[in-house]
Design an enzyme around this catalytic site. Structure first.
Site, PDB file in Angstrom:
ATOM      1  N   CYS A   1       2.797   2.046  11.206  1.00  0.00           N
ATOM      2  CA  CYS A   1       3.827   2.780  10.468  1.00  0.00           C
ATOM      3  C   CYS A   1       4.395   3.935  11.274  1.00  0.00           C
ATOM      4  O   CYS A   1       5.388   4.536  10.897  1.00  0.00           O
ATOM      5  CB  CYS A   1       3.259   3.293   9.144  1.00  0.00           C
ATOM      6  SG  CYS A   1       2.757   1.959   8.046  1.00  0.00           S
TER       7      CYS A   1
ATOM      8  N   THR B   1      10.891  -7.251 -11.764  1.00  0.00           N
ATOM      9  CA  THR B   1      10.528  -8.635 -12.040  1.00  0.00           C
ATOM     10  C   THR B   1       9.297  -9.041 -11.243  1.00  0.00           C
ATOM     11  O   THR B   1       9.198  -8.767 -10.049  1.00  0.00           O
ATOM     12  CB  THR B   1      11.701  -9.567 -11.687  1.00  0.00           C
ATOM     13  OG1 THR B   1      12.853  -9.162 -12.427  1.00  0.00           O
ATOM     14  CG2 THR B   1      11.366 -11.014 -12.005  1.00  0.00           C
TER      15      THR B   1
ATOM     16  N   ASN C   1      -7.445   3.971   9.307  1.00  0.00           N
ATOM     17  CA  ASN C   1      -6.767   2.838   9.937  1.00  0.00           C
ATOM     18  C   ASN C   1      -6.669   2.946  11.455  1.00  0.00           C
ATOM     19  O   ASN C   1      -6.374   1.961  12.123  1.00  0.00           O
ATOM     20  CB  ASN C   1      -5.359   2.687   9.359  1.00  0.00           C
ATOM     21  CG  ASN C   1      -4.534   3.953   9.514  1.00  0.00           C
ATOM     22  OD1 ASN C   1      -4.939   5.019   9.066  1.00  0.00           O
ATOM     23  ND2 ASN C   1      -3.375   3.838  10.135  1.00  0.00           N
TER      24      ASN C   1
ATOM     25  N   GLY D   1       0.797  -1.212   0.000  1.00  0.00           N
ATOM     26  CA  GLY D   1       0.000   0.000   0.000  1.00  0.00           C
ATOM     27  C   GLY D   1       0.832   1.266   0.000  1.00  0.00           C
ATOM     28  O   GLY D   1       0.469   2.257  -0.648  1.00  0.00           O
ATOM     29  N   THR D   2       1.948   1.265   0.720  1.00  0.00           N
ATOM     30  CA  THR D   2       2.789   2.460   0.780  1.00  0.00           C
ATOM     31  C   THR D   2       3.312   2.823  -0.601  1.00  0.00           C
ATOM     32  O   THR D   2       3.252   3.986  -1.020  1.00  0.00           O
ATOM     33  CB  THR D   2       3.959   2.256   1.754  1.00  0.00           C
ATOM     34  OG1 THR D   2       3.447   2.173   3.085  1.00  0.00           O
ATOM     35  CG2 THR D   2       4.949   3.405   1.679  1.00  0.00           C
TER      36      THR D   2
END
Length: 394
Positions: free
Chosen positions: A336, A246, A160, A73-74
């Protein structure tokens, strides 16, 4: 499950790996081949990756081409806000305004601050109410003030920390009316409540796997086909040229499996958690003096999984460590920003004092939360609060 706490109340930080996701991860971890290679092994990896993209897109209600896989998400929030801002200000265009609220995740707030400090952005802060719901009239006014100078508007779908759900359709429609790209951080919403991510007024939306039973390290940015973003990771041109790197085939497959399982169980799990939340909120109100449960009283505007407690005189970290010693995993806010001694920016945006924004505790529920665990917390919490208040007084 190994290393599982006795009572896990921190699902908003991360969720346990669901069994379908675990099975998919194990099944595909042995896949050999780069999904960008043309040989048989590479084409096999590509088919698995493409199938995962299709499954995530189907659950989100969008076209598979609109799924841009990221590391979480960040990164998705960073790509959306930096990418939209850079494209909207390319050449001689002057669109420095970014419309936002003070309750956004740090992955949004810190990006806006970075753009203000280094790229002449002009943040336009829209207030929220005491329930952490955006003032929609102020939102509309901010958009109408100078749309020709506005790069984008961003509003998180569900908060959140306190769990409030925002009027995303109204906010997105207001942005579209003025031709302003709209981004939403849907990390806490997707897979937990119904989300209409196919809304054409939503330009970009961030989602991630580990909030809904998938592995840590993979997420996605939903990008409308017509949207144009300037990439900030360059290389082989994967993901429509917006996010080179990748492909992580095994994680993508596990993400898809987790999303499907979460969507299948969404209604039943939401009802189950709503009942547990009501039980916990009622007990807090009845047994803990001067306690306040933050968020919205309207069930339609509140995540069923989050109970955010504010108790004057009971310092958040003290409550957390006392509960941890009893086998409870809880939080004082966003993981966070955990570990940093600072008041909750969400509560400050809601008009609370710095002290009120420090004396907080978040209980976030999910698959590991049982009625017995909630009852055990209800029994333990008054004594813990009393101890924390006594320690603060001392």
């Amino acid at each position: 499950m190994r290393n599982q706490p006795a009572h896990y109340f921190d699902h908003a930080a991360t969720t346990p790996l669901s069994e379908p996701a675990r099975a998919a991860l194990i099944e595909h971890m042995g896949v050999v081949g780069n999904a960008g290679s043309l040989h048989t092994a590479g084409r096999t990896a590509r088919r698995i990756h493409d199938a995962a993209r299709i499954d995530v897109a189907r659950a989100a209600g969008v076209d598979p081409a609109e799924i841009i896989f990221t590391s979480g998400g960040t990164e998705a929030d960073n790509l959306a806000i930096k990418g939209l801002y850079a494209h909207r200000n390319a050449g001689d265009q002057a669109r420095p305004r970014i419309i936002y609220t003070g309750i956004e995740h740090p992955a949004v707030l810190d990006v806006i601050e970075y753009l203000a400090q280094h790229h002449a952005a002009e943040p336009v802060l829209v207030p929220v109410g005491h329930d952490a719901v955006v003032d929609i009239d102020a939102w509309r006014a901010a958009l109408a003030e100078a749309p020709e100078r506005t790069a984008l508007a961003t509003l998180m779908w569900a908060n959140n920390e306190v769990g409030t759900i925002q009027p995303i359709e109204e906010a997105a429609a207001a942005a579209a009316e003025h031709g302003v790209p709209f981004h939403t951080d849907a990390v806490q919403a997707f897979g937990h409540i119904p989300t209409q991510l196919n809304n054409p007024a939503i330009t970009t939306a961030a989602i991630t796997a580990h909030k809904l039973g998938g592995p840590v390290g993979i997420g996605a940015l939903i990008v409308r086909r017509a949207a144009q973003l300037t990439p900030h990771i360059h290389g082989g041109g994967q993901e429509r040229g917006m996010r080179s790197g990748t492909a992580d085939v095994a994680s993508a497959a596990a993400f898809a499996a987790a999303v499907q399982a979460a969507q299948d169980e969404l209604a039943a799990e939401s009802e189950r958690l709503s009942q547990l939340r009501e039980k916990l909120v009622t007990a807090i109100t009845e047994t803990i003096p001067n306690a306040t449960v933050s968020g919205s009283n309207d069930p339609a505007q509140q995540l069923p999984s989050i109970v955010h407690l504010s108790v004057p005189g009971a310092q958040g970290d003290s409550v957390l460590f006392l509960l941890d010693s009893l086998g409870f995993a809880t939080s004082t806010g966003s993981a966070c920003t955990a570990g940093m001694a600072q008041p909750s920016h969400v509560l400050l945006a809601m008009g609370r004092s710095k002290q009120d924004a420090t004396d907080v505790q978040r209980f976030s529920m999910g698959p590991l939360t049982t009625p017995e665990a909630v009852q055990t917390l209800i029994v333990a919490l008054p004594g813990v609060i009393e101890q924390a208040r006594a320690a603060g007084g001392a």
